[in-house]
Design a protein around this motif. Structure first.
Motif, PDB file in Angstrom:
ATOM      1  N   SER A 141     -12.001 -10.133 -12.313  1.00  0.00           N
ATOM      2  CA  SER A 141     -11.888  -9.743 -10.906  1.00  0.00           C
ATOM      3  C   SER A 141     -11.314  -8.336 -10.755  1.00  0.00           C
ATOM      4  N   PHE A 167     -18.364 -15.814 -11.903  1.00  0.00           N
ATOM      5  CA  PHE A 167     -17.733 -16.240 -10.650  1.00  0.00           C
ATOM      6  C   PHE A 167     -18.502 -17.352  -9.941  1.00  0.00           C
ATOM      7  N   ARG A 179     -17.783  -2.957  -5.186  1.00  0.00           N
ATOM      8  CA  ARG A 179     -16.626  -3.622  -5.785  1.00  0.00           C
ATOM      9  C   ARG A 179     -16.245  -2.992  -7.119  1.00  0.00           C
ATOM     10  N   LYS A 225      -9.715  -1.937 -10.118  1.00  0.00           N
ATOM     11  CA  LYS A 225      -9.061  -2.189  -8.846  1.00  0.00           C
ATOM     12  C   LYS A 225      -7.583  -2.386  -9.128  1.00  0.00           C
ATOM     13  N   ALA A 227      -3.659  -3.393  -8.331  1.00  0.00           N
ATOM     14  CA  ALA A 227      -3.006  -4.432  -7.534  1.00  0.00           C
ATOM     15  C   ALA A 227      -2.866  -3.921  -6.103  1.00  0.00           C
ATOM     16  N   CYS A 228      -2.877  -4.831  -5.144  1.00  0.00           N
ATOM     17  CA  CYS A 228      -3.077  -4.429  -3.756  1.00  0.00           C
ATOM     18  C   CYS A 228      -1.801  -3.994  -3.050  1.00  0.00           C
ATOM     19  N   TRP A 229      -0.694  -3.974  -3.717  1.00  0.00           N
ATOM     20  CA  TRP A 229       0.557  -3.570  -3.052  1.00  0.00           C
ATOM     21  C   TRP A 229       0.460  -2.150  -2.543  1.00  0.00           C
TER      22      TRP A 229
ATOM     23  N   SER B 141       2.936  -8.206  -7.380  1.00  0.00           N
ATOM     24  CA  SER B 141       1.927  -7.719  -6.435  1.00  0.00           C
ATOM     25  C   SER B 141       1.087  -8.851  -5.866  1.00  0.00           C
ATOM     26  N   TYR B 163      11.356  -6.603  -3.243  1.00  0.00           N
ATOM     27  CA  TYR B 163      10.006  -6.092  -3.540  1.00  0.00           C
ATOM     28  C   TYR B 163      10.011  -4.569  -3.586  1.00  0.00           C
ATOM     29  N   PHE B 167       8.904  -2.121  -6.749  1.00  0.00           N
ATOM     30  CA  PHE B 167       7.775  -1.198  -6.672  1.00  0.00           C
ATOM     31  C   PHE B 167       8.208   0.253  -6.475  1.00  0.00           C
ATOM     32  N   VAL B 171       8.472   0.003   2.605  1.00  0.00           N
ATOM     33  CA  VAL B 171       7.396  -0.266   3.567  1.00  0.00           C
ATOM     34  C   VAL B 171       8.045  -0.735   4.861  1.00  0.00           C
ATOM     35  N   PHE B 176       5.293  -5.291   5.299  1.00  0.00           N
ATOM     36  CA  PHE B 176       5.767  -6.229   4.279  1.00  0.00           C
ATOM     37  C   PHE B 176       5.355  -7.652   4.619  1.00  0.00           C
ATOM     38  N   ARG B 179       1.687  -8.305   4.230  1.00  0.00           N
ATOM     39  CA  ARG B 179       1.273  -8.389   2.823  1.00  0.00           C
ATOM     40  C   ARG B 179       1.608  -9.749   2.219  1.00  0.00           C
ATOM     41  N   LYS B 225      -1.908 -13.751  -2.713  1.00  0.00           N
ATOM     42  CA  LYS B 225      -3.096 -12.928  -2.541  1.00  0.00           C
ATOM     43  C   LYS B 225      -4.054 -13.259  -3.675  1.00  0.00           C
ATOM     44  N   ALA B 227      -7.336 -12.851  -6.098  1.00  0.00           N
ATOM     45  CA  ALA B 227      -8.063 -11.718  -6.663  1.00  0.00           C
ATOM     46  C   ALA B 227      -9.135 -11.306  -5.665  1.00  0.00           C
ATOM     47  N   CYS B 228      -9.467 -10.028  -5.680  1.00  0.00           N
ATOM     48  CA  CYS B 228     -10.233  -9.457  -4.566  1.00  0.00           C
ATOM     49  C   CYS B 228     -11.739  -9.675  -4.680  1.00  0.00           C
ATOM     50  N   TRP B 229     -12.196 -10.343  -5.680  1.00  0.00           N
ATOM     51  CA  TRP B 229     -13.652 -10.541  -5.802  1.00  0.00           C
ATOM     52  C   TRP B 229     -14.186 -11.290  -4.613  1.00  0.00           C
TER      53      TRP B 229
END
Lengths: 229, 229
Positions: A141, A167, A179, A225, A227-229, B141, B163, B167, B171, B176, B179, B225, B227-229
């Motif tokens: 991913s 997937f 993506r 990609k 991490a989304c932080w 994350s 957090y 990091f 924020v 925060f 997220r 969160k 995975a972004c797939w």
């Protein structure tokens, strides 16, 4: 009584065939777990193994004849119960190979089985396989890990099919490319710095005269990609 | 000559103090690496350790007196070079504890050092610490892992500071909370199913009479969160 655990390496060797992740298993000729299906594995040889990865490659070579280009440590499974011979430590690894290369090896002893619906396996090998599949799906991913299930040169369509099979989900060509951060679908070699971080376009093509598809190779095990932080 | 490797467990015990991740180290009284700073570690005892986690907890208890609520396996460091006594296997773990609980333990032998700018350490312990810090930052994350650096009950502001310190980035309060998927800032207990997956609001408060802040506890090691797939 032994005062130190036995130390072995097991390898979850995965490939992708007919849309399914498959794992290399053999039937154990001796006990414990005689006649059970099991992963390739073997003891660390302190007199000749230069590293734990060297143990993994030696065991794979001896037991399957295969030398995967991608291998990483998964997790160590350890305790007094997992092997009836006593306290044991199995340093589990996951390896990926393209199915085309497996066939070339012409192996007679190891067979590939779909990771879903496996029968009872020796030791904690079922748990090792479940964890390896989770690792591959998670890493897929956010990285180019699935490239290691393809031949060294591949088309973007082949790569998309590989991701989709891991997937269990199909996506449009444009969604897939965005993506992966592939901005220029038919990029010329070296054209895009973004792309060069992930895939390298070659000047080779696959397919007939009508719409030949450019072949790519993976640059490295890239994270595409963050991490989304 | 030994035919099987020595097997030990090392623990990277991390805490957060004055805005910095700190690691528990002691000075080795004996060789190898006499007088070097080192992680708490010790051999597996096959006669009494019921699991590898039990080894880690036993070693920590004996060497530091501490029993962290959070401990996970990091990776196994193994090979012929890492210990001058011969081929060795160190199953490395990472553990997290609130700084308040460390002080209560009143430990005399172990001291906490900022993970940045450490001096030379014994064995491959510097590498183990780097990898542990990476693991904590990565998991932070997408999970509630940092909650284990706080007391059992904490305010959302304390959690946000934790957090931010991991990091190295501040924020806004609303960023925060979005997220973390915390939709109702001052939620009543059980009010939000989304929130209940991650944090549980208690009916306890911290602070003076003006604006007391509700205390929360972590529900479990939640992934907030996907995975972004």
């Amino acid at each position: 009584m032994r005062t130190t655990p036995n130390v072995s390496v097991d390898v979850v060797l995965l490939s992708l065939h007919q849309g399914k992740l498959q794992v290399a298993l053999h039937r154990r000729a001796r006990g414990p777990f005689q006649d059970c299906l099991a992963l390739p594995g073997g003891y660390v040889h302190v007199d000749k193994d230069g590293s734990i990865e060297a143990t993994a490659y030696r065991v794979l070579k001896q037991k399957t004849g295969l030398q995967p280009r991608y291998l990483e440590q998964l997790r160590t499974f350890a305790g007094p119960q997992r092997d009836p011979r006593g306290w044991s430590v199995a340093i589990s690894h996951v390896a990926l190979m393209p199915y085309e290369e497996l066939r070339q090896a012409g192996d007679e002893v190891f067979h590939f089985h779909d990771v879903d619906g496996l029968p009872d396996l020796a030791f904690d090998h079922a748990e090792q396989i479940r964890e390896a599949v989770r690792r591959v799906c998670n890493k897929a991913s956010y990285s180019t890990l699935p490239c290691w299930l393809l031949p060294e040169l591949f088309t973007l369509t082949q790569l998309q099919r590989t991701y989709e099979q891991i997937f269990g989900e199909t996506v449009s060509r444009s969604t897939f490319r965005s993506r992966l951060g592939i901005k220029v679908a038919e990029a010329h070699p070296g054209e895009s710095a973004d792309q060069a971080d992930i895939l390298l376009a070659t000047d080779q093509f696959q397919g007939g005269s009508q719409r030949p598809a450019r072949l790519f190779r993976v640059n490295q095990l890239s994270l595409f990609k963050r991490a989304c932080w």
